[in-house]
Write a protein that holds these residues in place. Structure first.
Motif, PDB file in Angstrom:
ATOM      1  N   ILE A   5       0.846  -1.200   0.000  1.00 37.86           N
ATOM      2  CA  ILE A   5       0.000   0.000   0.000  1.00 37.86           C
ATOM      3  C   ILE A   5       0.879   1.247   0.000  1.00 37.86           C
ATOM      4  O   ILE A   5       1.913   1.296   0.679  1.00 37.86           O
ATOM      5  CB  ILE A   5      -0.921  -0.013   1.241  1.00 37.86           C
ATOM      6  CG1 ILE A   5      -1.885  -1.201   1.145  1.00 37.86           C
ATOM      7  CG2 ILE A   5      -1.670   1.303   1.405  1.00 37.86           C
ATOM      8  CD1 ILE A   5      -2.633  -1.505   2.433  1.00 37.86           C
ATOM      9  N   VAL A   6       0.471   2.233  -0.770  1.00 37.19           N
ATOM     10  CA  VAL A   6       1.168   3.527  -0.780  1.00 37.19           C
ATOM     11  C   VAL A   6       0.172   4.625  -0.439  1.00 37.19           C
ATOM     12  O   VAL A   6      -0.903   4.705  -1.030  1.00 37.19           O
ATOM     13  CB  VAL A   6       1.801   3.807  -2.157  1.00 37.19           C
ATOM     14  CG1 VAL A   6       2.267   5.257  -2.245  1.00 37.19           C
ATOM     15  CG2 VAL A   6       2.979   2.863  -2.405  1.00 37.19           C
ATOM     16  N   CYS A   7       0.540   5.454   0.527  1.00 35.07           N
ATOM     17  CA  CYS A   7      -0.241   6.654   0.840  1.00 35.07           C
ATOM     18  C   CYS A   7       0.534   7.872   0.348  1.00 35.07           C
ATOM     19  O   CYS A   7       1.638   8.162   0.839  1.00 35.07           O
ATOM     20  CB  CYS A   7      -0.480   6.784   2.344  1.00 35.07           C
ATOM     21  SG  CYS A   7      -1.541   5.501   3.029  1.00 35.07           S
ATOM     22  N   LEU A   8      -0.040   8.569  -0.619  1.00 35.20           N
ATOM     23  CA  LEU A   8       0.516   9.862  -1.028  1.00 35.20           C
ATOM     24  C   LEU A   8      -0.140  10.906  -0.127  1.00 35.20           C
ATOM     25  O   LEU A   8      -1.370  11.012  -0.095  1.00 35.20           O
ATOM     26  CB  LEU A   8       0.197  10.155  -2.496  1.00 35.20           C
ATOM     27  CG  LEU A   8       0.732   9.164  -3.531  1.00 35.20           C
ATOM     28  CD1 LEU A   8       0.338   9.615  -4.944  1.00 35.20           C
ATOM     29  CD2 LEU A   8       2.245   9.015  -3.428  1.00 35.20           C
ATOM     30  N   HIS A  50      -4.303   9.884 -12.781  1.00 34.77           N
ATOM     31  CA  HIS A  50      -3.883   8.536 -12.361  1.00 34.77           C
ATOM     32  C   HIS A  50      -4.947   7.832 -11.514  1.00 34.77           C
ATOM     33  O   HIS A  50      -4.727   6.707 -11.058  1.00 34.77           O
ATOM     34  CB  HIS A  50      -2.559   8.612 -11.586  1.00 34.77           C
ATOM     35  CG  HIS A  50      -1.386   8.953 -12.468  1.00 34.77           C
ATOM     36  ND1 HIS A  50      -0.593   8.005 -13.058  1.00 34.77           N
ATOM     37  CD2 HIS A  50      -0.913  10.150 -12.902  1.00 34.77           C
ATOM     38  CE1 HIS A  50       0.347   8.593 -13.804  1.00 34.77           C
ATOM     39  NE2 HIS A  50       0.171   9.894 -13.715  1.00 34.77           N
ATOM     40  N   GLY A  51      -6.062   8.516 -11.277  1.00 37.34           N
ATOM     41  CA  GLY A  51      -7.144   7.886 -10.500  1.00 37.34           C
ATOM     42  C   GLY A  51      -6.741   7.561  -9.074  1.00 37.34           C
ATOM     43  O   GLY A  51      -7.140   6.528  -8.533  1.00 37.34           O
ATOM     44  N   ILE A  52      -5.950   8.446  -8.453  1.00 35.09           N
ATOM     45  CA  ILE A  52      -5.440   8.191  -7.100  1.00 35.09           C
ATOM     46  C   ILE A  52      -6.148   9.089  -6.095  1.00 35.09           C
ATOM     47  O   ILE A  52      -6.218  10.311  -6.287  1.00 35.09           O
ATOM     48  CB  ILE A  52      -3.914   8.444  -7.035  1.00 35.09           C
ATOM     49  CG1 ILE A  52      -3.181   7.414  -7.902  1.00 35.09           C
ATOM     50  CG2 ILE A  52      -3.415   8.419  -5.590  1.00 35.09           C
ATOM     51  CD1 ILE A  52      -1.691   7.694  -8.043  1.00 35.09           C
ATOM     52  N   ARG A  53      -6.637   8.466  -4.999  1.00 37.19           N
ATOM     53  CA  ARG A  53      -7.142   9.261  -3.866  1.00 37.19           C
ATOM     54  C   ARG A  53      -6.015   9.369  -2.840  1.00 37.19           C
ATOM     55  O   ARG A  53      -5.341   8.391  -2.531  1.00 37.19           O
ATOM     56  CB  ARG A  53      -8.385   8.618  -3.259  1.00 37.19           C
ATOM     57  CG  ARG A  53      -9.607   8.789  -4.164  1.00 37.19           C
ATOM     58  CD  ARG A  53     -10.818   8.097  -3.580  1.00 37.19           C
ATOM     59  NE  ARG A  53     -11.245   8.741  -2.346  1.00 37.19           N
ATOM     60  CZ  ARG A  53     -11.480   8.079  -1.209  1.00 37.19           C
ATOM     61  NH1 ARG A  53     -11.318   6.779  -1.153  1.00 37.19           N
ATOM     62  NH2 ARG A  53     -11.878   8.736  -0.130  1.00 37.19           N
ATOM     63  N   SER A  54      -5.836  10.562  -2.322  1.00 42.86           N
ATOM     64  CA  SER A  54      -4.706  10.838  -1.435  1.00 42.86           C
ATOM     65  C   SER A  54      -5.222  11.522  -0.171  1.00 42.86           C
ATOM     66  O   SER A  54      -6.421  11.698   0.003  1.00 42.86           O
ATOM     67  CB  SER A  54      -3.709  11.751  -2.163  1.00 42.86           C
ATOM     68  OG  SER A  54      -4.348  12.972  -2.520  1.00 42.86           O
ATOM     69  N   THR A  55      -4.288  11.860   0.699  1.00 42.70           N
ATOM     70  CA  THR A  55      -4.660  12.508   1.961  1.00 42.70           C
ATOM     71  C   THR A  55      -3.970  13.856   2.054  1.00 42.70           C
ATOM     72  O   THR A  55      -2.758  13.951   1.833  1.00 42.70           O
ATOM     73  CB  THR A  55      -4.253  11.620   3.151  1.00 42.70           C
ATOM     74  OG1 THR A  55      -4.956  10.377   3.049  1.00 42.70           O
ATOM     75  CG2 THR A  55      -4.581  12.292   4.473  1.00 42.70           C
ATOM     76  N   ILE A 229       2.488  -0.583   4.494  1.00 40.96           N
ATOM     77  CA  ILE A 229       2.031   0.737   4.045  1.00 40.96           C
ATOM     78  C   ILE A 229       3.250   1.650   3.974  1.00 40.96           C
ATOM     79  O   ILE A 229       4.000   1.772   4.956  1.00 40.96           O
ATOM     80  CB  ILE A 229       1.024   1.352   5.039  1.00 40.96           C
ATOM     81  CG1 ILE A 229      -0.203   0.446   5.204  1.00 40.96           C
ATOM     82  CG2 ILE A 229       0.607   2.751   4.587  1.00 40.96           C
ATOM     83  CD1 ILE A 229      -1.128   0.865   6.341  1.00 40.96           C
ATOM     84  N   LEU A 230       3.454   2.280   2.836  1.00 37.91           N
ATOM     85  CA  LEU A 230       4.538   3.251   2.689  1.00 37.91           C
ATOM     86  C   LEU A 230       3.920   4.629   2.504  1.00 37.91           C
ATOM     87  O   LEU A 230       3.046   4.810   1.661  1.00 37.91           O
ATOM     88  CB  LEU A 230       5.409   2.883   1.490  1.00 37.91           C
ATOM     89  CG  LEU A 230       6.610   3.798   1.223  1.00 37.91           C
ATOM     90  CD1 LEU A 230       7.543   3.849   2.423  1.00 37.91           C
ATOM     91  CD2 LEU A 230       7.372   3.311  -0.005  1.00 37.91           C
ATOM     92  N   THR A 231       4.369   5.572   3.318  1.00 39.55           N
ATOM     93  CA  THR A 231       3.805   6.920   3.294  1.00 39.55           C
ATOM     94  C   THR A 231       4.831   7.924   2.785  1.00 39.55           C
ATOM     95  O   THR A 231       5.922   8.034   3.351  1.00 39.55           O
ATOM     96  CB  THR A 231       3.348   7.326   4.712  1.00 39.55           C
ATOM     97  OG1 THR A 231       2.361   6.402   5.155  1.00 39.55           O
ATOM     98  CG2 THR A 231       2.770   8.733   4.724  1.00 39.55           C
ATOM     99  N   MET A 263      -3.928   4.353  -1.505  1.00 35.10           N
ATOM    100  CA  MET A 263      -5.074   4.507  -0.606  1.00 35.10           C
ATOM    101  C   MET A 263      -4.946   5.808   0.180  1.00 35.10           C
ATOM    102  O   MET A 263      -3.843   6.315   0.362  1.00 35.10           O
ATOM    103  CB  MET A 263      -5.105   3.371   0.432  1.00 35.10           C
ATOM    104  CG  MET A 263      -5.364   2.008  -0.130  1.00 35.10           C
ATOM    105  SD  MET A 263      -5.244   0.748   1.165  1.00 35.10           S
ATOM    106  CE  MET A 263      -6.886   0.766   1.791  1.00 35.10           C
ATOM    107  N   THR A 264      -6.089   6.292   0.687  1.00 34.63           N
ATOM    108  CA  THR A 264      -6.018   7.372   1.669  1.00 34.63           C
ATOM    109  C   THR A 264      -5.519   6.789   2.990  1.00 34.63           C
ATOM    110  O   THR A 264      -5.610   5.586   3.227  1.00 34.63           O
ATOM    111  CB  THR A 264      -7.403   8.004   1.915  1.00 34.63           C
ATOM    112  OG1 THR A 264      -8.270   7.004   2.447  1.00 34.63           O
ATOM    113  CG2 THR A 264      -7.986   8.581   0.631  1.00 34.63           C
TER     114      THR A 264
END
Ligand SMILES: [Zn+2]
Length: 280
Positions: A5-8, A50-55, A229-231, A263-264
């Motif tokens: 998982i990657v959180c941007l 890119h269809g990415i949801r971020s936080t 998870i990588l943030t 993911m968020t």
């Protein structure tokens, strides 16, 4: 097959951080302005393509100073997290001031999204001895300000005791889920040149070199853990510069090709709770 998982995450400080440091002349203010004026539209466009949801961790000061830009972030479907109101680090204010920051920041977030934040990230990554208690009191589910791990979330502790000349005493684990971060995975120290009377932070590193480090961090997680998870932490006025956007978009493409699940943080925290702490 593992699940990587990657959180941007984007700390949308805009001008608040400069004001909190007393740097209110037109130069630093304009530096912060670059975020809402230029960086945010570029990032929203990239994330959309890119269809990415971020936080996005947004100080109350930014929400009330740049309501239109903050609304665009929220309306694009990104999570809005808490990042203080004034952007003063918790470790530098009293317990009462810290609580006021949490309450006032949440009021600003509620006005933006209709609900208070699930997650918190402290300005300048410096929690106080009271932070974990206050975050639990204010109903937060997760924090993302500590560095005691990398890919595996853990439970934040309360009531640690550090006394010089004595072994460290670890406090109790709480139900606050910690999604760890690192300065090495933050754009700010790598890229921003900061000169004050006391110090010079050189910054201005090669964007390609930093993004290669960030990719290697992901590849190591993918190789060594089944689930993690990588943030990554970025700031619109930092990553939003053209050559950095170019390198960042290439990173996003490589992460996607390597199977990253974007993911968020609130969704990642929920998955972590289910997987690691089902009894919480
Ligand atoms: Zn910040």
């Amino acid at each position: 097959m593992g699940r990587s998982i990657v959180c941007l995450t984007f700390d949308f400080d805009a001008i608040s951080g400069w004001i909190a440091r007393g740097m209110t002349s037109p130069g630093p203010i304009s530096r912060g302005e670059f975020g809402p004026h230029v960086g945010v539209p570029r990032l929203l466009d990239l994330l959309d393509r890119h269809g990415i949801r971020s936080t996005w961790f947004i100080p109350g000061h930014t929400i009330e100073t740049y309501p239109g830009e903050c609304r665009r972030v929220a309306e694009a479907g990104h999570e809005i997290g808490h990042h203080g109101w004034t952007h003063r680090p918790p470790a530098t204010v009293s317990r009462e001031e810290e609580r006021e920051e949490l309450v006032r920041g949440n009021e600003a977030i509620r006005s933006l999204t209709g609900q208070r934040a699930r997650g918190y990230r402290s300005p300048s990554w410096d929690l106080s001895a009271h932070s974990v208690d206050l975050l639990l009191e204010q109903g937060f589910v997760y924090d993302s300000s500590l560095m005691g791990g990398d890919y595996i979330p853990y439970r934040a502790r309360r009531d640690d005791v550090a006394e010089l000349g004595k072994p460290y005493k670890f406090g109790q684990e709480t139900k606050l889920i910690e999604l760890p971060i690192s300065w090495s995975l933050d754009d700010h120290p790598h890229f921003e040149f900061i000169r004050t009377q006391a110090t010079v932070l050189p910054g201005l590193q090669s964007a390609r070199a930093v993004m290669q480090n960030w990719l290697d961090e992901f590849l190591y997680m993918k190789k060594t853990v089944d689930w993690g998870i990588l943030t990554y932490t970025m700031h619109p006025y930092v990553i939003g510069r053209g050559y950095r956007m170019q390198a960042f978009e290439d990173l996003v493409g490589k992460l996607t090709a390597e199977g990253a699940v974007f993911m968020t943080m609130q969704d990642a925290a929920a998955e972590a709770r289910q997987r690691l702490f089902p009894g919480l």
